[in-house]
Design a protein around this motif. Structure first.
Motif, PDB file in Angstrom:
ATOM      1  N   CYS A  54      23.643 -21.772 -39.333  1.00 53.17           N
ATOM      2  CA  CYS A  54      24.530 -22.468 -40.258  1.00 53.17           C
ATOM      3  C   CYS A  54      25.774 -22.865 -39.471  1.00 53.17           C
ATOM      4  CB  CYS A  54      24.871 -21.633 -41.483  1.00 53.17           C
ATOM      5  SG  CYS A  54      25.753 -20.104 -41.140  1.00 53.17           S
ATOM      6  N   VAL A  55      26.570 -23.761 -40.059  1.00 52.79           N
ATOM      7  CA  VAL A  55      27.611 -24.428 -39.275  1.00 52.79           C
ATOM      8  C   VAL A  55      28.987 -24.225 -39.898  1.00 52.79           C
ATOM      9  CG1 VAL A  55      28.439 -26.656 -38.437  1.00 52.79           C
ATOM     10  CG2 VAL A  55      25.988 -26.143 -38.412  1.00 52.79           C
ATOM     11  N   ASP A  56      29.907 -23.697 -39.092  1.00 52.91           N
ATOM     12  CA  ASP A  56      31.315 -23.642 -39.472  1.00 52.91           C
ATOM     13  C   ASP A  56      31.909 -25.031 -39.241  1.00 52.91           C
ATOM     14  OD1 ASP A  56      34.065 -23.262 -39.733  1.00 52.91           O
ATOM     15  OD2 ASP A  56      34.077 -21.363 -38.633  1.00 52.91           O
ATOM     16  N   PRO A  57      32.447 -25.690 -40.289  1.00 55.21           N
ATOM     17  CA  PRO A  57      32.916 -27.065 -40.116  1.00 55.21           C
ATOM     18  C   PRO A  57      34.269 -27.198 -39.440  1.00 55.21           C
ATOM     19  CG  PRO A  57      33.286 -26.374 -42.373  1.00 55.21           C
ATOM     20  CD  PRO A  57      32.549 -25.247 -41.690  1.00 55.21           C
ATOM     21  N   VAL A  58      34.954 -26.087 -39.164  1.00 58.58           N
ATOM     22  CA  VAL A  58      36.304 -26.136 -38.606  1.00 58.58           C
ATOM     23  C   VAL A  58      36.244 -26.261 -37.086  1.00 58.58           C
ATOM     24  CG1 VAL A  58      38.519 -24.958 -38.386  1.00 58.58           C
ATOM     25  CG2 VAL A  58      37.197 -24.729 -40.506  1.00 58.58           C
ATOM     26  N   VAL A  59      36.650 -27.408 -36.562  1.00 60.97           N
ATOM     27  CA  VAL A  59      36.695 -27.646 -35.119  1.00 60.97           C
ATOM     28  C   VAL A  59      38.161 -27.694 -34.711  1.00 60.97           C
ATOM     29  CG1 VAL A  59      36.012 -29.169 -33.229  1.00 60.97           C
ATOM     30  CG2 VAL A  59      34.563 -28.994 -35.293  1.00 60.97           C
ATOM     31  N   ASN A  60      38.601 -26.693 -33.944  1.00 64.56           N
ATOM     32  CA  ASN A  60      40.026 -26.576 -33.618  1.00 64.56           C
ATOM     33  C   ASN A  60      40.278 -26.844 -32.140  1.00 64.56           C
ATOM     34  OD1 ASN A  60      38.726 -23.831 -33.344  1.00 64.56           O
ATOM     35  ND2 ASN A  60      40.703 -23.406 -32.381  1.00 64.56           N
ATOM     36  N   CYS A  61      41.543 -27.120 -31.812  1.00 71.44           N
ATOM     37  CA  CYS A  61      41.886 -27.503 -30.433  1.00 71.44           C
ATOM     38  C   CYS A  61      42.017 -26.308 -29.503  1.00 71.44           C
ATOM     39  CB  CYS A  61      43.175 -28.327 -30.422  1.00 71.44           C
ATOM     40  SG  CYS A  61      44.694 -27.357 -30.687  1.00 71.44           S
ATOM     41  N   GLY A  62      42.428 -25.143 -30.035  1.00 70.51           N
ATOM     42  CA  GLY A  62      42.592 -23.944 -29.237  1.00 70.51           C
ATOM     43  C   GLY A  62      43.920 -23.826 -28.515  1.00 70.51           C
ATOM     44  N   HIS A  63      44.816 -24.823 -28.667  1.00 69.74           N
ATOM     45  CA  HIS A  63      46.053 -24.829 -27.885  1.00 69.74           C
ATOM     46  C   HIS A  63      47.331 -24.864 -28.729  1.00 69.74           C
ATOM     47  CE1 HIS A  63      43.382 -25.551 -24.537  1.00 69.74           C
ATOM     48  NE2 HIS A  63      42.956 -26.669 -25.091  1.00 69.74           N
ATOM     49  N   CYS A  64      47.278 -25.410 -29.929  1.00 70.03           N
ATOM     50  CA  CYS A  64      48.497 -25.580 -30.747  1.00 70.03           C
ATOM     51  C   CYS A  64      48.983 -24.225 -31.259  1.00 70.03           C
ATOM     52  CB  CYS A  64      48.217 -26.535 -31.914  1.00 70.03           C
ATOM     53  SG  CYS A  64      47.084 -25.866 -33.143  1.00 70.03           S
ATOM     54  N   TYR A  65      50.139 -24.225 -31.909  1.00 74.15           N
ATOM     55  CA  TYR A  65      50.717 -22.957 -32.376  1.00 74.15           C
ATOM     56  C   TYR A  65      49.778 -22.195 -33.312  1.00 74.15           C
ATOM     57  CZ  TYR A  65      53.638 -19.528 -34.677  1.00 74.15           C
ATOM     58  OH  TYR A  65      54.113 -18.360 -35.182  1.00 74.15           O
ATOM     59  N   PRO A  66      49.218 -22.813 -34.372  1.00 76.48           N
ATOM     60  CA  PRO A  66      48.307 -22.041 -35.223  1.00 76.48           C
ATOM     61  C   PRO A  66      47.135 -21.437 -34.453  1.00 76.48           C
ATOM     62  CG  PRO A  66      48.906 -24.088 -36.312  1.00 76.48           C
ATOM     63  CD  PRO A  66      49.440 -24.168 -34.908  1.00 76.48           C
ATOM     64  N   CYS A  67      46.570 -22.205 -33.525  1.00 75.82           N
ATOM     65  CA  CYS A  67      45.464 -21.664 -32.732  1.00 75.82           C
ATOM     66  C   CYS A  67      45.925 -20.482 -31.874  1.00 75.82           C
ATOM     67  CB  CYS A  67      44.865 -22.752 -31.847  1.00 75.82           C
ATOM     68  SG  CYS A  67      43.915 -24.009 -32.736  1.00 75.82           S
ATOM     69  N   ARG A  68      47.117 -20.584 -31.315  1.00 74.65           N
ATOM     70  CA  ARG A  68      47.618 -19.513 -30.441  1.00 74.65           C
ATOM     71  C   ARG A  68      47.889 -18.233 -31.203  1.00 74.65           C
ATOM     72  NH1 ARG A  68      51.215 -23.561 -28.622  1.00 74.65           N
ATOM     73  NH2 ARG A  68      53.011 -22.317 -29.303  1.00 74.65           N
ATOM     74  N   VAL A  69      48.198 -18.335 -32.508  1.00 70.60           N
ATOM     75  CA  VAL A  69      48.500 -17.127 -33.291  1.00 70.60           C
ATOM     76  C   VAL A  69      47.330 -16.712 -34.181  1.00 70.60           C
ATOM     77  CG1 VAL A  69      50.983 -17.550 -33.237  1.00 70.60           C
ATOM     78  CG2 VAL A  69      49.634 -18.418 -35.168  1.00 70.60           C
ATOM     79  N   GLY A  70      46.131 -17.248 -33.890  1.00 72.31           N
ATOM     80  CA  GLY A  70      44.948 -16.805 -34.611  1.00 72.31           C
ATOM     81  C   GLY A  70      44.724 -17.442 -35.959  1.00 72.31           C
ATOM     82  N   ARG A  71      45.229 -18.671 -36.152  1.00 68.28           N
ATOM     83  CA  ARG A  71      45.036 -19.374 -37.422  1.00 68.28           C
ATOM     84  C   ARG A  71      44.397 -20.750 -37.165  1.00 68.28           C
ATOM     85  NH1 ARG A  71      49.244 -17.560 -40.881  1.00 68.28           N
ATOM     86  NH2 ARG A  71      48.622 -19.086 -42.442  1.00 68.28           N
ATOM     87  N   PRO A  72      43.224 -20.787 -36.545  1.00 63.94           N
ATOM     88  CA  PRO A  72      42.631 -22.070 -36.173  1.00 63.94           C
ATOM     89  C   PRO A  72      42.258 -22.960 -37.351  1.00 63.94           C
ATOM     90  CG  PRO A  72      41.041 -20.305 -35.892  1.00 63.94           C
ATOM     91  CD  PRO A  72      42.357 -19.651 -36.157  1.00 63.94           C
ATOM     92  N   ASN A  73      42.165 -22.379 -38.537  1.00 62.46           N
ATOM     93  CA  ASN A  73      41.810 -23.175 -39.713  1.00 62.46           C
ATOM     94  C   ASN A  73      42.948 -24.085 -40.171  1.00 62.46           C
ATOM     95  OD1 ASN A  73      42.969 -20.564 -40.358  1.00 62.46           O
ATOM     96  ND2 ASN A  73      42.683 -21.080 -42.518  1.00 62.46           N
ATOM     97  N   VAL A  74      44.123 -23.947 -39.582  1.00 63.05           N
ATOM     98  CA  VAL A  74      45.209 -24.902 -39.848  1.00 63.05           C
ATOM     99  C   VAL A  74      45.699 -25.504 -38.529  1.00 63.05           C
ATOM    100  CG1 VAL A  74      45.980 -24.072 -42.094  1.00 63.05           C
ATOM    101  CG2 VAL A  74      46.850 -22.946 -40.045  1.00 63.05           C
ATOM    102  N   CYS A  75      44.792 -25.619 -37.582  1.00 60.37           N
ATOM    103  CA  CYS A  75      45.068 -26.290 -36.308  1.00 60.37           C
ATOM    104  C   CYS A  75      45.709 -27.651 -36.552  1.00 60.37           C
ATOM    105  CB  CYS A  75      43.743 -26.458 -35.562  1.00 60.37           C
ATOM    106  SG  CYS A  75      43.786 -27.553 -34.133  1.00 60.37           S
ATOM    107  N   THR A  76      46.723 -27.971 -35.781  1.00 59.06           N
ATOM    108  CA  THR A  76      47.431 -29.240 -35.991  1.00 59.06           C
ATOM    109  C   THR A  76      46.634 -30.439 -35.505  1.00 59.06           C
ATOM    110  OG1 THR A  76      48.603 -28.952 -33.885  1.00 59.06           O
ATOM    111  CG2 THR A  76      49.706 -28.152 -35.879  1.00 59.06           C
ATOM    112  N   ASP A  77      45.564 -30.195 -34.752  1.00 55.07           N
ATOM    113  CA  ASP A  77      44.707 -31.287 -34.285  1.00 55.07           C
ATOM    114  C   ASP A  77      43.265 -31.035 -34.721  1.00 55.07           C
ATOM    115  OD1 ASP A  77      44.317 -33.720 -32.998  1.00 55.07           O
ATOM    116  OD2 ASP A  77      43.750 -32.779 -31.110  1.00 55.07           O
TER     117      ASP A  77
END
Length: 340
Positions: A82-105
């Motif tokens: 099955c597929v998680d639809p959230v594709v995150n950048c891994g570099h922005c602030y939300p990604c850096r603090v463990g919140r990739p589901n609100v990645c800015t990109d």
């Protein structure tokens, strides 16, 4: 190959599209089942500010790996996923603090890039989650909506003995109900204005239900809690006008989880928030909840079949959209059989 494509608001059809190619780091998934979500309907209605047309929608789906791109390890042709639809950048602030589901990109499969209402779809390999052998692909297509429930409950931080009030007995409300039960919350109230939906909530184990058109929800909560109020409130109705009522019936130190994308302003009485020291949390998509939900499904703690009201072939999907537009009370989750 065939796909359900939205070309512009209210302009959609089953159409022929080119088979995608698995770029480096990607896999192709031959889709077996996909669920229609309320957010798919928002795209069709032109109410989603993030989508760009034309778009093949669908972000709730499961299938079988059909091809593997260069550089992909740990997953192979024939794997059921099955597929998680959230594709995150891994570099922005939300990604850096463990919140990739609100990645800015962020990109969402089925919104920013093509999704699961097609026979074969390309996705990042990291977003494919392998399934236990005994978990059916039809059930696995429903992992994503349960991750929405898992995410909002995690944001609300339940503690032992907490009561939960769910506004709205649509699909998201029902997934929150089941997820809360799986997490050990024993006292769960569901309120809605449609009796058929409340009946389903009772069938799925709600402790009690309130009909907001026939009962005074505030008075019922006052009596039930002996004036203490509700410690946990989940807004699955997503009606901004309900927020003032939620603030009034929340207990001191209560937590309210908000899920709606409605841009209409809500009245927020600061006095209610401050005097009770309430916590209002937004919840978007899911933050790495797929493994947790897959485990709960595999161990039989989530009733996915109780969520499904219709199973429809891809060719008949336009008729399903018409039903959801004009007779939504007849449906819970509509599952599209695309075929693996």
């Amino acid at each position: 190959m065939k796909a359900f494509q939205v070309t512009a608001p209210y302009d959609y059809a089953i159409t022929d599209v080119d088979r995608p190619v698995a770029a480096p780091g990607e896999v192709l998934v031959r889709v077996a089942y996909a669920g229609i979500c309320g957010s798919d309907m928002h795209i069709i209605h032109g109410d989603n500010a993030f989508v760009r047309f034309p778009r093949i929608t669908g972000h709730e789906f499961a299938g079988v790996i059909d091809a593997v791109g260069e550089g992909v390890d740990g997953i192979a042709v024939g794997d059921r996923v099955c597929v998680d639809p959230v594709v995150n950048c891994g570099h922005c602030y939300p990604c850096r603090v463990g919140r990739p589901n609100v990645c800015t990109d962020m990109e969402v499969v089925g919104v920013h890039r093509n999704g699961g209402f097609e026979e074969v779809v390309n996705i990042p390999a990291a977003n494919a989650h392998r399934l236990p052998e005994h978990l059916g692909l039809d059930a696995a297509a429903l992992v994503e909506p349960y991750t929405i429930a898992a995410n909002v409950l995690d944001r609300m931080q339940p503690v032992s003995g907490d009561r939960l009030l769910i506004f709205g007995a649509g699909v998201i409300g029902l997934t929150i109900l089941q997820m809360a039960q799986a997490l050990g919350i024993e006292d769960i109230t569901v309120t809605d204005v449609l009796e058929a939906r409340l009946a389903t909530a009772r069938e799925l184990g709600a402790t009690r239900t309130f009909n907001g058109q026939q009962q005074d929800v505030e008075a019922e909560v006052e009596t039930l809690t002996q004036g203490e109020g509700m410690p946990l409130i989940a807004d699955a109705a997503c009606v901004p006008a309900l927020l003032p009522q939620m603030l009034r019936i929340a207990s001191a130190a209560g937590r309210i989880g908000l899920l709606g994308f409605n841009p209409t302003p809500s009245d927020l009485v600061q006095l209610e928030v401050i005097k009770k020291e309430l916590t209002l949390v937004g919840s978007r998509l899911n933050n790495r909840k797929f493994p947790e939900v897959i485990e709960l499904m595999a161990t039989g703690r989530l009733d996915t079949q109780g969520l499904v009201s219709h199973r429809i072939a891809l060719a008949d999907m336009p008729e399903a959209i018409e039903m959801l537009d004009h007779q939504p009370e007849k449906a819970r989750k509509v599952l599209i059989d695309i075929g693996a």
